[in-house]
Design an enzyme around this catalytic site. Structure first.
Site, PDB file in Angstrom:
ATOM      1  CG  ASN A 180      -0.016  -8.259  -2.400  1.00 28.13           C
ATOM      2  OD1 ASN A 180       0.796  -7.709  -3.109  1.00 28.13           O
ATOM      3  ND2 ASN A 180      -0.303  -7.377  -1.072  1.00 28.13           N
ATOM      4  NE  ARG A 181      -4.423  -7.405  -9.113  1.00 28.30           N
ATOM      5  CZ  ARG A 181      -5.395  -8.312  -9.720  1.00 28.30           C
ATOM      6  NH1 ARG A 181      -4.915  -8.489 -10.912  1.00 28.30           N
ATOM      7  NH2 ARG A 181      -6.421  -8.606  -9.136  1.00 28.30           N
ATOM      8  CD  GLU A 183       3.230  -8.687  -1.177  1.00 32.37           C
ATOM      9  OE1 GLU A 183       3.090  -7.821  -0.017  1.00 32.37           O
ATOM     10  OE2 GLU A 183       2.870  -9.605  -1.290  1.00 32.37           O
ATOM     11  CG  ASP A 243      -1.263 -11.195   7.730  1.00 32.83           C
ATOM     12  OD1 ASP A 243      -0.303 -11.269   7.022  1.00 32.83           O
ATOM     13  OD2 ASP A 243      -1.552 -10.193   8.608  1.00 32.83           O
TER      14      ASP A 243
END
Length: 301
Positions: A180-181, A183, A243
């Site tokens: 995601n952004r 991470e 997920d």
């Protein structure tokens, strides 16, 4: 072709609140619920709902919670390989505010003790065209060893490294990285999804997808770059959306759907999930996914 999901399973207890509490503050929840979760279980179920063949490798305790999770997941996933450990089954507490944002705390003794290469002879079940899908809940060394062994055996490896252990992440054995952004920024220092994807490929990942929440996703595959918009929807609960995306995408890839088309479908599936409460229970059903697939056939892209 089989998707081997190696990850965690836990009992999710969720509380819906007007807002998230401040340090030291006690709030009354508007509603509460309990169900099966864990990133491994969530992604395995999402992949299975696409019609893919899925094996879930995870660890649970020798307790009633483990029995209950096995019963629920056996109805979702074609093959369960649950190791029973002399530890309490893992649990997560999820706090969700009125905007659908959430915070999660997990007790992960089973996940941290699980080593499928040593305990289950995981590699002996692989075929060269299978897919390995992993997350960040297992020990960092175990995750790295599984990815390396799978890559050497010819599997397509998918890593969604959440929760993130950035200092221990080696991308050389990762065919597809999904982050995601937040991470992506933690790994690269880049705040823009496209520049972060470039850096992640330079760090070793063959292909990168950066999910951007309400802004959709960015896909970098070889020289192909694609920004996928998300549909505007009311957000009820964002827990499990990542997920849903990762599992749905991997399930579609196992059925030979091209990556960019699979990413479009997975973005739509995650959009449906955030409009409903809960994690696994919010994911699109097989019938809903089949309807999406008809709408987004490759020739209509």
């Amino acid at each position: 072709m089989t998707i081997h999901v190696v990850g965690n399973v836990c009992v999710d207890t969720s509380f819906r609140l007007e807002r998230l509490p401040s340090p030291g503050e006690t709030l009354n929840a508007a509603a509460a619920g309990e169900g099966v979760g864990g990133k491994g279980a969530n992604q395995a179920a999402a992949a299975a709902r696409t019609g893919a063949s899925v094996t879930l490798w995870a660890a649970v305790g020798r307790d009633a919670a483990g029995d209950g999770m096995e019963s629920v997941l056996s109805a979702e996933i074609s093959e369960l390989r649950l190791s029973r450990l002399d530890l309490p089954s893992d649990r997560s507490v999820i706090l969700i505010d009125r905007h659908g944002e959430n915070v999660v705390v997990t007790a992960a003794a089973c996940a941290e003790a699980f080593d499928p290469l040593a305990m289950c002879a995981l590699a002996s079940t692989w075929c060269a065209r299978d897919i390995l899908l992993m997350q960040g809940n297992l020990g960092a060394d175990v995750t790295a060893q599984c990815l390396k062994a799978a890559h050497a055996a010819g599997l397509f490896t998918v890593l969604n490294p959440s929760p993130l252990h950035a200092e221990e992440l080696d991308l050389a054995a990762v065919s597809l990285l999904i982050v995601n952004r937040q991470e992506a920024e933690a790994l690269t220092g880049e705040t823009h999804g496209d520049r972060a994807a470039d850096r992640l490929c330079a760090m070793g990942a063959a292909t990168v997808i950066v999910t951007l929440g309400s802004e959709g996703a960015f896909v970098l595959e070889a020289s192909s770059r694609l920004q996928i918009p998300a549909e505007k929807r009311e957000t009820v609960d964002t827990s499990g959306a990542g997920d849903c995306f990762a599992g749905t995408l991997t399930g579609l890839l196992a059925q030979r759907v091209p990556l960019c088309d699979a990413a479009r479908l997975a973005t739509r599936a995650a959009g449906l999930a955030v409009g409903r409460p809960g994690t696994l229970v919010s994911f699109p059903t097989p019938a809903e996914l089949a309807a999406l697939t008809k709408i987004f056939k490759p020739e209509n892209m």
